[in-house]
Design a protein around this motif. Sequence first.
Motif, PDB file in Angstrom:
ATOM      1  N   LEU A  29      26.109  42.339  79.536  1.00  0.00           N
ATOM      2  CA  LEU A  29      26.457  43.407  78.613  1.00  0.00           C
ATOM      3  C   LEU A  29      27.781  43.059  77.936  1.00  0.00           C
ATOM      4  CD1 LEU A  29      25.076  46.106  77.980  1.00  0.00           C
ATOM      5  CD2 LEU A  29      26.537  47.163  79.667  1.00  0.00           C
ATOM      6  N   ASP A  32      30.783  48.353  76.903  1.00  0.00           N
ATOM      7  CA  ASP A  32      30.177  49.581  77.393  1.00  0.00           C
ATOM      8  C   ASP A  32      29.208  50.123  76.340  1.00  0.00           C
ATOM      9  OD1 ASP A  32      31.743  49.334  79.624  1.00  0.00           O
ATOM     10  OD2 ASP A  32      33.116  50.956  79.105  1.00  0.00           O
ATOM     11  N   PRO A  33      28.096  50.711  76.760  1.00  0.00           N
ATOM     12  CA  PRO A  33      27.131  51.256  75.806  1.00  0.00           C
ATOM     13  C   PRO A  33      27.739  52.359  74.940  1.00  0.00           C
ATOM     14  CG  PRO A  33      26.200  51.188  78.015  1.00  0.00           C
ATOM     15  CD  PRO A  33      27.657  50.880  78.141  1.00  0.00           C
ATOM     16  N   ASN A  34      27.272  52.439  73.709  1.00  0.00           N
ATOM     17  CA  ASN A  34      27.674  53.501  72.790  1.00  0.00           C
ATOM     18  C   ASN A  34      26.643  54.623  72.924  1.00  0.00           C
ATOM     19  OD1 ASN A  34      28.648  55.047  70.692  1.00  0.00           O
ATOM     20  ND2 ASN A  34      27.650  53.812  69.121  1.00  0.00           N
ATOM     21  N   PHE A  47      23.730  49.118  72.587  1.00  0.00           N
ATOM     22  CA  PHE A  47      24.571  48.134  73.257  1.00  0.00           C
ATOM     23  C   PHE A  47      24.124  46.726  72.888  1.00  0.00           C
ATOM     24  CE2 PHE A  47      21.074  49.370  75.912  1.00  0.00           C
ATOM     25  CZ  PHE A  47      20.638  48.223  76.567  1.00  0.00           C
ATOM     26  N   SER A  88      30.485  46.973  80.676  1.00  0.00           N
ATOM     27  CA  SER A  88      30.744  45.645  80.135  1.00  0.00           C
ATOM     28  C   SER A  88      30.730  44.599  81.249  1.00  0.00           C
ATOM     29  CB  SER A  88      32.104  45.645  79.438  1.00  0.00           C
ATOM     30  OG  SER A  88      32.361  44.386  78.879  1.00  0.00           O
TER      31      SER A  88
END
Length: 161
Positions: A29, A32-34, A47, A88
């Motif tokens: 990754l 961090d995912p949005n 992401f 992440s």
Amino acid sequence: MEVCSLLRWAAFAEDKMKSLNRVELIGHLGGDPNMRYSQKGDAVASFSIATSDSWTDQQTGQKREKTEWHRLVAFGKMAEIIGQYCRSGHRLWIEGKLETSKYTDPEGITRYSTQIIVNDLIFLNSADKNQGNGQPDFGMLNKRKDSLLLLFFRHDCLLKY
């Protein structure tokens, strides 16, 4: 897999499946995912995942590496799981499908964007590396430090291996 099984699969694929849109990635990754929510209140996670390929250059003998970045999006329960547990640097196995969108940019130019719609997800972090990074501690499932911790998310269910 036995040859007989492969032949049955090939016959099935020829009769029933006119095409296949499937992507499988193992990578890290990139951040961090949005997280966002649709007007209906459904979770949406966007992401990126990095995959790398390495080889030795035959002419120079030097080790070379190339990294590809892939844009992904997940919806609903899968998006909620990704938003809650993915951080992440996490190593993930992703299965999904390609989807291309067409849009017009502010200058009036038609553009295309391709992303992967996530169907399935497996966490591939080592059991001893998941402490303090937002991922649940399932280290008690397998006490060997070199073993992989596999959390498999398929649509709305969680399976632990």
